[in-house]
Motif scaffolding. Structure first.
Motif, mmCIF file in Angstrom:
data_model
loop_
_atom_site.group_PDB
_atom_site.id
_atom_site.type_symbol
_atom_site.label_atom_id
_atom_site.label_comp_id
_atom_site.label_asym_id
_atom_site.label_seq_id
_atom_site.Cartn_x
_atom_site.Cartn_y
_atom_site.Cartn_z
ATOM 1 N N ALA A 61 0.867 -1.178 0.000
ATOM 2 C CA ALA A 61 0.000 0.000 0.000
ATOM 3 C C ALA A 61 0.903 1.227 0.000
ATOM 4 C CB ALA A 61 -0.904 -0.009 1.230
ATOM 5 N N PRO A 62 0.338 2.394 -0.310
ATOM 6 C CA PRO A 62 1.160 3.605 -0.256
ATOM 7 C C PRO A 62 1.884 3.717 1.082
ATOM 8 C CG PRO A 62 -0.930 4.094 -1.285
ATOM 9 C CD PRO A 62 -1.021 2.680 -0.797
ATOM 10 N N GLY A 63 3.183 3.895 1.023
ATOM 11 C CA GLY A 63 3.991 3.961 2.233
ATOM 12 C C GLY A 63 4.435 2.612 2.740
ATOM 13 N N ARG A 64 3.973 1.539 2.105
ATOM 14 C CA ARG A 64 4.353 0.192 2.522
ATOM 15 C C ARG A 64 4.802 -0.585 1.286
ATOM 16 N NH1 ARG A 64 -0.326 -3.043 5.093
ATOM 17 N NH2 ARG A 64 -0.178 -1.382 6.638
ATOM 18 N N MET A 65 6.095 -0.580 1.062
ATOM 19 C CA MET A 65 6.646 -1.234 -0.121
ATOM 20 C C MET A 65 6.539 -2.752 0.008
ATOM 21 S SD MET A 65 7.668 0.869 -2.451
ATOM 22 C CE MET A 65 8.865 -0.062 -3.418
ATOM 23 N N PRO A 66 6.314 -3.437 -1.120
ATOM 24 C CA PRO A 66 6.274 -4.896 -1.073
ATOM 25 C C PRO A 66 7.677 -5.460 -0.887
ATOM 26 C CG PRO A 66 6.125 -4.133 -3.338
ATOM 27 C CD PRO A 66 6.084 -2.910 -2.467
ATOM 28 N N GLY A 67 7.728 -6.752 -0.621
ATOM 29 C CA GLY A 67 9.010 -7.421 -0.471
ATOM 30 C C GLY A 67 9.665 -7.672 -1.816
ATOM 31 N N PRO A 68 10.761 -8.422 -1.829
ATOM 32 C CA PRO A 68 11.463 -8.698 -3.083
ATOM 33 C C PRO A 68 10.572 -9.446 -4.073
ATOM 34 C CG PRO A 68 12.268 -10.104 -1.303
ATOM 35 C CD PRO A 68 11.397 -9.078 -0.681
ATOM 36 N N LEU A 69 10.720 -9.113 -5.361
ATOM 37 C CA LEU A 69 9.912 -9.720 -6.420
ATOM 38 C C LEU A 69 10.609 -11.000 -6.865
ATOM 39 C CD1 LEU A 69 9.124 -6.473 -8.458
ATOM 40 C CD2 LEU A 69 7.854 -7.475 -6.543
ATOM 41 N N MET A 70 9.993 -12.153 -6.545
ATOM 42 C CA MET A 70 10.696 -13.424 -6.710
ATOM 43 C C MET A 70 10.017 -14.408 -7.652
ATOM 44 S SD MET A 70 13.282 -12.767 -4.868
ATOM 45 C CE MET A 70 14.107 -14.354 -5.004
ATOM 46 N N ASP A 71 8.792 -14.145 -8.078
ATOM 47 C CA ASP A 71 8.121 -15.078 -8.983
ATOM 48 C C ASP A 71 8.598 -14.834 -10.407
ATOM 49 O OD1 ASP A 71 6.091 -16.485 -10.599
ATOM 50 O OD2 ASP A 71 5.007 -16.646 -8.712
ATOM 51 N N GLY A 72 8.669 -15.898 -11.208
ATOM 52 C CA GLY A 72 9.100 -15.761 -12.592
ATOM 53 C C GLY A 72 8.009 -15.272 -13.523
ATOM 54 N N ASN A 73 6.769 -15.246 -13.062
ATOM 55 C CA ASN A 73 5.637 -14.800 -13.873
ATOM 56 C C ASN A 73 5.234 -13.404 -13.406
ATOM 57 O OD1 ASN A 73 3.207 -14.358 -15.190
ATOM 58 N ND2 ASN A 73 2.372 -16.381 -14.763
ATOM 59 N N GLN A 74 5.487 -12.396 -14.252
ATOM 60 C CA GLN A 74 5.216 -11.019 -13.837
ATOM 61 C C GLN A 74 3.746 -10.765 -13.542
ATOM 62 O OE1 GLN A 74 6.637 -11.446 -17.044
ATOM 63 N NE2 GLN A 74 8.786 -11.001 -16.654
ATOM 64 N N ARG A 75 2.865 -11.601 -14.040
ATOM 65 C CA ARG A 75 1.440 -11.424 -13.790
ATOM 66 C C ARG A 75 1.128 -11.501 -12.289
ATOM 67 N NH1 ARG A 75 2.819 -13.477 -18.294
ATOM 68 N NH2 ARG A 75 1.641 -13.309 -20.239
ATOM 69 N N PHE A 76 1.945 -12.255 -11.549
ATOM 70 C CA PHE A 76 1.773 -12.363 -10.105
ATOM 71 C C PHE A 76 2.544 -11.280 -9.356
ATOM 72 C CE2 PHE A 76 0.543 -16.514 -11.552
ATOM 73 C CZ PHE A 76 -0.388 -16.970 -10.631
ATOM 74 N N MET A 77 3.558 -10.705 -9.976
ATOM 75 C CA MET A 77 4.448 -9.782 -9.283
ATOM 76 C C MET A 77 4.019 -8.321 -9.384
ATOM 77 S SD MET A 77 7.036 -11.415 -7.787
ATOM 78 C CE MET A 77 5.596 -12.263 -7.109
ATOM 79 N N TYR A 78 3.522 -7.914 -10.549
ATOM 80 C CA TYR A 78 3.329 -6.489 -10.792
ATOM 81 C C TYR A 78 2.171 -5.850 -10.024
ATOM 82 C CZ TYR A 78 6.885 -6.608 -14.447
ATOM 83 O OH TYR A 78 8.056 -6.728 -15.130
ATOM 84 N N PRO A 79 1.095 -6.571 -9.660
ATOM 85 C CA PRO A 79 0.055 -5.902 -8.874
ATOM 86 C C PRO A 79 0.581 -5.280 -7.587
ATOM 87 C CG PRO A 79 -0.829 -7.919 -9.804
ATOM 88 C CD PRO A 79 0.647 -7.913 -10.125
ATOM 89 N N GLN A 80 1.545 -5.925 -6.931
ATOM 90 C CA GLN A 80 2.068 -5.344 -5.695
ATOM 91 C C GLN A 80 2.919 -4.102 -5.973
ATOM 92 O OE1 GLN A 80 5.135 -7.915 -3.706
ATOM 93 N NE2 GLN A 80 4.800 -9.220 -5.485
ATOM 94 N N VAL A 81 3.592 -4.065 -7.128
ATOM 95 C CA VAL A 81 4.333 -2.857 -7.506
ATOM 96 C C VAL A 81 3.359 -1.704 -7.667
ATOM 97 C CG1 VAL A 81 5.832 -1.820 -9.246
ATOM 98 C CG2 VAL A 81 6.133 -4.231 -8.635
ATOM 99 N N VAL A 82 2.220 -1.976 -8.278
ATOM 100 C CA VAL A 82 1.209 -0.936 -8.481
ATOM 101 C C VAL A 82 0.638 -0.481 -7.145
ATOM 102 C CG1 VAL A 82 -1.082 -0.486 -9.437
ATOM 103 C CG2 VAL A 82 0.614 -1.740 -10.795
ATOM 104 N N ARG A 83 0.287 -1.440 -6.272
ATOM 105 C CA ARG A 83 -0.362 -1.095 -5.008
ATOM 106 C C ARG A 83 0.567 -0.377 -4.041
ATOM 107 N NH1 ARG A 83 -3.299 -5.971 -5.999
ATOM 108 N NH2 ARG A 83 -5.516 -5.436 -6.208
ATOM 109 N N SER A 84 1.857 -0.484 -4.265
ATOM 110 C CA SER A 84 2.790 0.208 -3.373
ATOM 111 C C SER A 84 2.624 1.722 -3.453
ATOM 112 C CB SER A 84 4.233 -0.162 -3.717
ATOM 113 O OG SER A 84 4.636 0.444 -4.937
ATOM 114 N N GLY A 85 2.077 2.216 -4.571
ATOM 115 C CA GLY A 85 1.896 3.648 -4.737
ATOM 116 C C GLY A 85 3.193 4.410 -4.897
ATOM 117 N N ALA A 86 4.298 3.693 -5.100
ATOM 118 C CA ALA A 86 5.610 4.348 -5.188
ATOM 119 C C ALA A 86 5.878 4.939 -6.563
ATOM 120 C CB ALA A 86 6.706 3.348 -4.828
ATOM 121 N N TYR A 87 5.028 4.612 -7.541
ATOM 122 C CA TYR A 87 5.294 5.022 -8.918
ATOM 123 C C TYR A 87 4.071 5.730 -9.488
ATOM 124 C CZ TYR A 87 8.886 1.661 -7.891
ATOM 125 O OH TYR A 87 9.921 1.001 -7.274
#
Length: 369
Positions: A61-87
């Motif tokens: 969530a905004p102000g709460r960055m996700p952990g390291p991105l470790m899955d090989g399928n970006q479909r599972f990884m990118y939603p947390q990048v979006v929800r972090s609100g960092a970009y």
């Protein structure tokens, strides 16, 4: 009274079978209860471990960055990048856009970019991720990096590929996803997250979604690359979905409707960029062919959408000094790392109001508002 001459053991009634087997039955019941109890404990521990390590960033969530991105399928990884609100800016596309470094885009456009291009992503998958990004908050800039699949007549039917796509991660509130991620894949990824946090494994992607997926530049073999380029093979593990015949001229191209809707949903001040990625001429239609005519029709429609929505539309998918030179490519679809900064510089030039590239690297089909 016992019959004379017969031993007492013969005359005695045998024990009841259930009573005779009672000790063994008790042991079996204890074993089953212990096994089920252990399985329950281990299962709950696995679910708790997954929830604690949060491999898919459900708590991002905004102000709460996700952990390291470790899955090989970006479909599972990118939603947390979006929800972090960092970009506040993002790239959407396939592997033909994955080498665009967000740091280069940050410097060129003065926004915080995430590269959310996914290997072999269909237009529907890209649009789903873009909608999640737009729901997160006001976007300052977006770049839609298009392949010819956006021109397909069946884009609304070929929504996903053989790669799993988790729609629950794209919902506005994925809180109950903690139960959906209780599976072996999530447990494996959670283990990798733990190793990454302990410094024992490197994240697969940077926090902004960027990762170099092509082979090391030092390993480039011109002869082998030429064989891939002209032989139809791929030098990298993941490639965009196979391009079908584009829609005949005048036929519906449903994915372009999604592009129009996404651009229309952006705030007025948002920088909008659309670009056809520079694949090698071996992957481009033969000039004068029906496929070339249909692709030209598609580009004209995208340009019209861009003009209507105030988006800049840049076409790199043309014969040029870059796309005709084998040494710039690993295969017919994937350019080498040094080409990526040239694309970013060209997009910046197009935004600044420049026209077509004098050297022919790109054409400006519509200028951004």
């Amino acid at each position: 009274m016992p019959a004379p001459g017969l031993p007492r053991s013969v005359l005695s009634a045998p024990e009841h079978p259930a009573r005779a087997g009672a000790p063994g039955s008790d042991a079996w019941r204890c074993f089953c209860a212990g096994f089920l109890g252990l399985a329950l404990v281990l299962g709950l521990a696995a679910v708790a471990g997954i929830a604690l390590l949060d491999p898919y960033g459900l708590r991002a969530a905004p102000g709460r960055m996700p952990g390291p991105l470790m899955d090989g399928n970006q479909r599972f990884m990118y939603p947390q990048v979006v929800r972090s609100g960092a970009y506040d800016a993002a790239v959407f596309g396939t592997s033909t856009a994955r080498l665009l470094d967000p740091r280069d885009l940050d410097a060129a456009f003065e926004h915080r970019f995430a590269n959310l291009a996914m290997n072999a992503a269909t237009p529907w998958e890209q649009a789903s991720l873009a909608r999640l990004f737009l729901r997160q908050g006001p976007a300052k800039a977006v770049l839609f990096a298009l392949d010819a699949t956006w021109c397909d007549a069946d884009a609304d039917r070929r929504r996903t590929t053989f790669r799993p796509f988790p729609p629950w991660l794209y919902e506005p509130d994925p809180s109950f996803g903690v139960l959906r991620q209780a599976n072996w894949q999530a447990l494996t990824v959670a283990g990798r997250v733990l190793l990454a946090r302990l410094g024992l494994e490197k994240p697969r992607l940077r926090a902004d979604g960027y990762g170099v997926f092509t082979p090391p530049e030092a390993a480039y073999d011109a002869a082998r690359a030429a064989a891939h380029i002209h032989g139809g093979g791929s030098a990298v593990e993941d490639a965009p979905p196979a391009e079908t015949e584009a829609a005949p001229q005048g036929e519906a191209m449903p994915a372009l409707g999604w592009l129009d809707e996404l651009l229309a949903a952006l705030p007025e001040e948002t920088l909008r960029l659309v670009a056809f990625m520079p694949v090698h001429v071996a992957a481009q239609p033969v000039p004068g062919s029906k496929r070339a005519a249909r692709e030209a029709d598609c580009k004209a429609r995208v340009a019209a959408i861009g003009r209507a929505r105030g988006a800049g539309v840049v076409d790199f998918r043309v014969p040029s000094p870059v796309t005709t030179r084998d040494a710039n490519y690993w295969d017919a679809l994937h350019y080498r790392l040094p080409v990526a900064p040239r694309i970013v510089a060209a997009l910046a030039a197009a935004r600044a109001g420049g026209g077509d590239d004098p050297d022919g690297f790109y054409r400006v089909l519509a200028r951004p508002r």
